[in-house]
Design a protein around this motif. Structure first.
Motif, PDB file in Angstrom:
ATOM      1  N   LEU A   8      66.687  58.925  37.411  1.00  0.00           N
ATOM      2  CA  LEU A   8      66.669  59.730  36.154  1.00  0.00           C
ATOM      3  C   LEU A   8      67.663  59.206  35.143  1.00  0.00           C
ATOM      4  CD1 LEU A   8      65.704  62.431  35.021  1.00  0.00           C
ATOM      5  CD2 LEU A   8      67.684  63.640  36.038  1.00  0.00           C
ATOM      6  N   VAL A  16      71.191  63.390  29.333  1.00  0.00           N
ATOM      7  CA  VAL A  16      70.276  63.825  29.749  1.00  0.00           C
ATOM      8  C   VAL A  16      70.292  64.328  31.174  1.00  0.00           C
ATOM      9  CG1 VAL A  16      67.721  64.271  29.840  1.00  0.00           C
ATOM     10  CG2 VAL A  16      68.772  63.396  27.731  1.00  0.00           C
ATOM     11  N   SER A  19      72.696  67.230  31.899  1.00  0.00           N
ATOM     12  CA  SER A  19      72.279  68.338  31.636  1.00  0.00           C
ATOM     13  C   SER A  19      71.444  68.872  32.353  1.00  0.00           C
ATOM     14  CB  SER A  19      71.662  68.202  29.904  1.00  0.00           C
ATOM     15  OG  SER A  19      72.613  67.861  28.969  1.00  0.00           O
ATOM     16  N   VAL A  20      70.273  68.084  32.925  1.00  0.00           N
ATOM     17  CA  VAL A  20      69.383  68.662  33.904  1.00  0.00           C
ATOM     18  C   VAL A  20      70.017  69.236  34.976  1.00  0.00           C
ATOM     19  CG1 VAL A  20      67.521  67.903  35.221  1.00  0.00           C
ATOM     20  CG2 VAL A  20      67.636  67.419  32.978  1.00  0.00           C
ATOM     21  N   TYR A  21      71.092  68.507  35.534  1.00  0.00           N
ATOM     22  CA  TYR A  21      71.447  68.834  36.744  1.00  0.00           C
ATOM     23  C   TYR A  21      72.604  70.207  36.644  1.00  0.00           C
ATOM     24  CZ  TYR A  21      75.083  68.786  40.161  1.00  0.00           C
ATOM     25  OH  TYR A  21      76.109  69.028  41.382  1.00  0.00           O
ATOM     26  N   VAL A  24      69.818  73.188  36.539  1.00  0.00           N
ATOM     27  CA  VAL A  24      69.490  73.447  37.743  1.00  0.00           C
ATOM     28  C   VAL A  24      70.366  74.334  38.570  1.00  0.00           C
ATOM     29  CG1 VAL A  24      68.644  72.400  39.872  1.00  0.00           C
ATOM     30  CG2 VAL A  24      67.720  71.526  37.659  1.00  0.00           C
TER      31      VAL A  24
END
Length: 49
Positions: A8, A16, A19-21, A24
């Motif tokens: 990723l 990014v 941010s995704v981590y 979630v």
């Protein structure tokens, strides 16, 4: 999990991926908070005459 995180980061970049981590993790906590608030609301309704 570690391999997926590395892929990723290499595909979309570190900001990014972080941010995704965080989103979630935040989503799981928000679900717990919503469940607790619903339970509190239900108890409050039962206590009212």
């Amino acid at each position: 999990m570690y391999d997926e995180l590395v892929k990723l980061i290499s595909n979309v970049g570190f900001p990014v991926a972080v941010s995704v981590y965080l989103l979630v993790r935040l989503d799981k906590r928000l679900e717990q908070i919503i469940m607790l608030l619903s339970a509190m609301e239900h108890r409050e309704r039962e206590r009212r005459p």
